[in-house]
Write a protein that holds these residues in place. Structure first.
Motif, mmCIF file in Angstrom:
data_model
loop_
_atom_site.group_PDB
_atom_site.id
_atom_site.type_symbol
_atom_site.label_atom_id
_atom_site.label_comp_id
_atom_site.label_asym_id
_atom_site.label_seq_id
_atom_site.Cartn_x
_atom_site.Cartn_y
_atom_site.Cartn_z
ATOM 1 N N TYR A 87 -38.616 3.543 -10.496
ATOM 2 C CA TYR A 87 -39.968 2.984 -10.598
ATOM 3 C C TYR A 87 -40.865 3.839 -11.487
ATOM 4 O O TYR A 87 -41.888 3.368 -11.975
ATOM 5 C CB TYR A 87 -40.627 2.901 -9.224
ATOM 6 C CG TYR A 87 -40.032 1.902 -8.277
ATOM 7 C CD1 TYR A 87 -38.883 1.187 -8.595
ATOM 8 C CD2 TYR A 87 -40.625 1.653 -7.051
ATOM 9 C CE1 TYR A 87 -38.342 0.274 -7.712
ATOM 10 C CE2 TYR A 87 -40.101 0.743 -6.167
ATOM 11 C CZ TYR A 87 -38.953 0.060 -6.494
ATOM 12 O OH TYR A 87 -38.431 -0.839 -5.609
ATOM 13 N N TYR A 88 -40.490 5.108 -11.655
ATOM 14 C CA TYR A 88 -41.370 6.043 -12.353
ATOM 15 C C TYR A 88 -40.970 6.242 -13.807
ATOM 16 O O TYR A 88 -41.596 7.012 -14.518
ATOM 17 C CB TYR A 88 -41.398 7.383 -11.597
ATOM 18 C CG TYR A 88 -41.867 7.194 -10.180
ATOM 19 C CD1 TYR A 88 -43.220 7.201 -9.890
ATOM 20 C CD2 TYR A 88 -40.960 6.927 -9.163
ATOM 21 C CE1 TYR A 88 -43.653 6.957 -8.601
ATOM 22 C CE2 TYR A 88 -41.381 6.680 -7.876
ATOM 23 C CZ TYR A 88 -42.728 6.695 -7.595
ATOM 24 O OH TYR A 88 -43.164 6.439 -6.326
ATOM 25 N N SER A 89 -39.905 5.548 -14.239
ATOM 26 C CA SER A 89 -39.533 5.620 -15.652
ATOM 27 C C SER A 89 -40.514 4.791 -16.458
ATOM 28 O O SER A 89 -40.649 3.598 -16.232
ATOM 29 C CB SER A 89 -38.112 5.066 -15.867
ATOM 30 O OG SER A 89 -37.164 5.996 -15.404
ATOM 31 N N PRO A 90 -41.197 5.402 -17.424
ATOM 32 C CA PRO A 90 -42.201 4.648 -18.171
ATOM 33 C C PRO A 90 -41.584 3.501 -18.947
ATOM 34 O O PRO A 90 -40.475 3.618 -19.482
ATOM 35 C CB PRO A 90 -42.801 5.694 -19.122
ATOM 36 C CG PRO A 90 -42.476 7.012 -18.508
ATOM 37 C CD PRO A 90 -41.157 6.821 -17.826
ATOM 38 N N TRP A 91 -42.317 2.409 -19.004
ATOM 39 C CA TRP A 91 -41.883 1.207 -19.720
ATOM 40 C C TRP A 91 -41.915 1.465 -21.227
ATOM 41 O O TRP A 91 -42.939 1.788 -21.803
ATOM 42 C CB TRP A 91 -42.814 0.061 -19.363
ATOM 43 C CG TRP A 91 -42.592 -1.196 -20.139
ATOM 44 C CD1 TRP A 91 -43.376 -1.702 -21.131
ATOM 45 C CD2 TRP A 91 -41.519 -2.135 -19.964
ATOM 46 N NE1 TRP A 91 -42.860 -2.891 -21.588
ATOM 47 C CE2 TRP A 91 -41.726 -3.183 -20.897
ATOM 48 C CE3 TRP A 91 -40.401 -2.190 -19.113
ATOM 49 C CZ2 TRP A 91 -40.858 -4.271 -21.004
ATOM 50 C CZ3 TRP A 91 -39.551 -3.267 -19.218
ATOM 51 C CH2 TRP A 91 -39.774 -4.296 -20.144
ATOM 52 N N GLN A 92 -40.729 1.311 -21.843
ATOM 53 C CA GLN A 92 -40.622 1.570 -23.276
ATOM 54 C C GLN A 92 -40.287 0.318 -24.061
ATOM 55 O O GLN A 92 -39.988 0.387 -25.256
ATOM 56 C CB GLN A 92 -39.551 2.638 -23.536
ATOM 57 C CG GLN A 92 -39.869 3.984 -22.906
ATOM 58 C CD GLN A 92 -38.754 4.999 -23.140
ATOM 59 O OE1 GLN A 92 -38.473 5.362 -24.279
ATOM 60 N NE2 GLN A 92 -38.114 5.432 -22.072
ATOM 61 N N GLY A 93 -40.300 -0.817 -23.372
ATOM 62 C CA GLY A 93 -40.023 -2.070 -24.062
ATOM 63 C C GLY A 93 -38.733 -2.695 -23.552
ATOM 64 O O GLY A 93 -37.944 -2.064 -22.833
#
Lengths: 522, 522
Positions: B469-475
């Motif tokens: 859940y904490y992995s930033p959205w990179q596309g």
């Protein structure tokens, strides 16, 4: 009290699919992944190490009692040294108590809102406004300013057009102007926005505005319009709702003054207002657009700002479940939830007063503002000769026309407001010799009204709001009275009667008359 | 207490011109025309008919006393049946009283915030954080969620990139993902975001991301990072600030846990925490980015959510005057102002406690969370063999590595948090025989961690938060562990110790161990 129909209700229709109205931002919102964890909360014996929230036992508050008044208290004269029976103590118990304790209120709360307050709002909406479709929802917000801003972010795209009343609230405009949205103002009369002009505007759209995207949203303050004070009757609402269906338009019904609906003003009528029963009070209210809404295309904005106190910053949406779900996603990432103090105090007050008590309170409060309206108009009648518009030869005049005493010079007219807090004065400038001196200005009407505003503020030391503030923004090529196609030779002021005392109204009108005589008399 | 330097201060530099950072929306905001009227408010003898606000005499509340505790109260054991001396009554007097009465608080208020609270925040910021430039301003908001959302609307354009920590708060992400903004995550170590990786990312931008707009904003939780629990020391902050200057980046310092900074954890150390004096407590805090900010490029977010109560929904920006002015314009059209109840109660509590008292309170509160951190790690130590990472051969391991008792199988590692509410567990999956059964999945790491989460939730009935859940959205092309370039063969959980009792922590760890043994033992 009737519990509102649920999704399964077969009697009322369900909201139609309005998903094509969502803008790209609101379509793209996702639920927080953390919400996924909620479904595990019901596992028996669960130990949660999931929530990163402070421990509520550390909130530094003990049992707290809010000193409210009972609904029977007279809002014009609360007791200054109340005895026990004069007060209504609302207990907010400390952490660890049963029920809705203070520590729950002061913890992170559901973005849907305080459950007691949501339940109250559902039941109250059903009792008072009776929506015409079944699956409407309640979503709390931080008051109508916050709510309107969220609707703008829900529906409008940059460059869109927006249907508004001919005169509308500047702070509401400030939410959409920076998006590059422009207004399409619809003419008003004493009953508010004119259905005939709305119909003509929409029917002729492609010919009058070739290449411009059709509007899909109407913003309206249909009771005690800010600034005009008009209240829209039921038949006009039906005409407008039918057009909204025909042209697939969403109606944002911003209704803070809904419980401040007054009887008609009669010149010289000194009859005191008479408190009504809750049932009679309910019957006195015009129906909300919700009551006509068989499709779920009305977003109603209710607030406690005018009835309990603006500082609460609490209001609520009533809307179709698609819209409230998208608005909830937006709420989760901005306001999150209204203040826990505000919600807990409101929930306690309203459930203690009960709906019948709240209606009693509202009836009394409405009467206070009715008396204020009456006193301001009575004060004007003591300085000016007020004649029914129909008895004059002035074009487009409605309501009462004010003549200088002992003259045939009409100075201004107004429709006695049937709700809200404002008198909207329309000035006839062509009879003012001074107006001619502004004829070379780019916008003579606005230049003269600014001059008049300055004279009133600095010479008479009374502060009114210039009417130009309420002209909806239509783009950079429409910043003058003439360019906007507004009536020439007239100008407006908004006069609020909500704060001044009777004596201040009388004194204000005396000062006003002196400046007016100077500007209008030869 | 030092009054912060004003614009005319010659000692500290003024903020540099950062106006090119504003996005098109925030540039386009205009002050409400109604604000223009404020300048007339000072005219002597003025009668105002301008404000469309309810009369405050009608707010149905009498003198109200909020029952707070004195700052000396022990947050772990407030008296359940307090005597008079145990409580701190905060009087909110009714309408018509001198000073900050309740009716003022419950009226529409300035969007800049309650004057007493703003003054408190200015003085507290100067005393604790000592900004390195002169013309910084305070602007109240509805808490850090609201604040971050307003920063996104202030600075980011659709399609922008955003610098974030390697692992960051999902709710913060939910504000920018719908705009089409993508994250550029910067690697972290036990001291938080790594300056060397930030430097490399920015230096190689054009070659690694040709045609992609350079990022102009860094979002960071530098104390008690959510989720990693790391706290960034001063030297690392200076390195990052220098890079921000070099590459013209704005730093959004989201700092809710700033007063929950703990001493280092030592295995088996049973020394009780010792309350500190206010001065010693202040010295124990790492400096804010504000303290390094000679140019005004830091926007600091402070909140009372973790120190007094999240339900207040009150926080404040500390930022350069250009940004606070634009944020004020945004505030006027959305949240308008925090709840009057919340503001009045906070203002009364903080001015009654005074800063020395608040620091005393914070010191005690910090100790409570220190004890909670200690107890959770002590509990882990009773089920697992915790060894210093340096004594193991595990690549990239920091802090302590947990081995199954009596084995050489490392299961997870963690850096004992030095702030906040979270333990961030890094699992070594390759030693789990069960992990191999997920090797055909698109994202074996995530598939196994989801399996483990389900086992823990449904078999052990303990709820942790999945690290993904904490992995930033990179596309959309970077939704797997491998595609994001993250370390393979590992996975994470976030464990909050803020809510569970000591007994629940012990029981939770026992249940956790059972599932772990099942998954990791042959």
């Amino acid at each position: 009290m009737t519990v509102p129909p649920t999704n399964g209700n077969a009697v009322l229709p369900q909201a139609i699919d309005l998903s094509h109205h969502l803008n790209s931002l609101s379509r793209a919102r996702q639920p927080s992944p953390l919400k996924f964890l909620f479904k595990y909360a019901a596992i028996p014996n669960l130990l949660s190490f999931a929530g990163g929230v402070p421990h509520p036992s550390y909130f530094p508050f003990h049992d707290t009692t809010i000193s409210a008044y009972p609904f029977t208290a007279d809002p014009s004269s609360f007791p200054s040294n109340p005895t026990e029976g004069d007060l209504l103590p609302l207990l907010l118990p400390k952490y660890g108590s049963k029920g809705n304790d203070l520590a729950t209120a002061l913890q992170y709360g559901a973005s849907t809102g305080h459950p007691t307050l949501v339940k109250w709002a559902r039941e109250f909406t059903q009792e008072i406004f009776k929506p015409a479709y079944g699956d409407w929802e309640i979503l709390l917000n931080d008051g109508n300013t916050d709510a309107w801003s969220k609707i703008v972010r829900l529906l409008l795209e940059p460059g869109d057009t927006l249907l508004t009343e001919e005169y509308t609230f500047p702070s509401a405009q400030a939410a959409w102007i920076p998006l590059g949205v422009t207004a399409v103002p619809i003419k008003m009369d004493e009953h508010g926005l004119r259905a005939d002009h709305l119909s003509k505007t929409l029917a002729e759209w492609e010919t009058t505005r070739p290449g411009v995207r059709r509007p899909k949203l109407l913003y309206i303050i249909p009771v005690g319009s800010n600034p005009t004070g008009s209240t829209m009757p039921a038949h006009r609402r039906q005409e407008i709702y039918d057009l909204a269906v025909e042209y697939d338009i969403i109606i944002a019904e911003d209704d803070p003054y809904t419980f401040l609906q007054f009887p008609q003003y009669t010149v010289g009528d000194k009859t005191a207002v008479v408190p009504q029963s809750g049932e009679d009070f309910k019957k006195s209210l015009v129906p909300s657009f919700l009551n006509l809404d068989t499709q779920g295309r009305v977003i109603r904005l209710d607030t406690f700002s005018k009835t309990i106190g603006p500082g609460f910053r609490v209001g609520y949406f009533v809307a179709n479940p698609l819209f409230t779900e998208r608005l909830l996603r937006s709420t989760e990432v901005d306001s999150q939830a209204p203040s826990g103090w505000s919600q807990a105090i409101l929930a306690s007050l309203l459930t203690t007063w009960k709906n019948s008590g709240y209606l009693h309170w509202l009836s009394n409060l409405r009467d206070q503002y009715t008396l204020r309206r009456n006193h301001l108009i009575d004060s004007l009648a003591s300085s000016f000769d007020l004649r029914p518009a129909g008895s004059t030869a002035i074009p487009n005049a409605e309501g009462l026309v004010a003549f200088l005493e002992g003259s045939e010079i009409p100075v201004f007219s107004f429709v006695p407001p049937t709700g809200g807090m404002f008198l909207w004065l329309k000035f006839y400038l062509t009879e003012s010799p001074n107006f001619k001196s502004f004829s070379a200005e780019e916008d003579p009407e606005q230049a003269f009204m600014t001059h008049l505003f300055e004279e009133l503020a600095t010479k008479a030391t009374i502060l009114l709001v210039p009417g130009a503030y309420y002209s909806p923004w239509q783009g950079k090529d429409k910043t003058t009275t003439a360019a906007r196609g507004e009536e020439l030779g007239v100008g407006y002021f908004r006069v609020a009667y909500s704060m001044a005392t009777n004596e201040e109204m009388e004194e204000g009108v005396r000062r006003f008359e002196i400046v007016i005589r100077k500007e209008w008399e030869l």
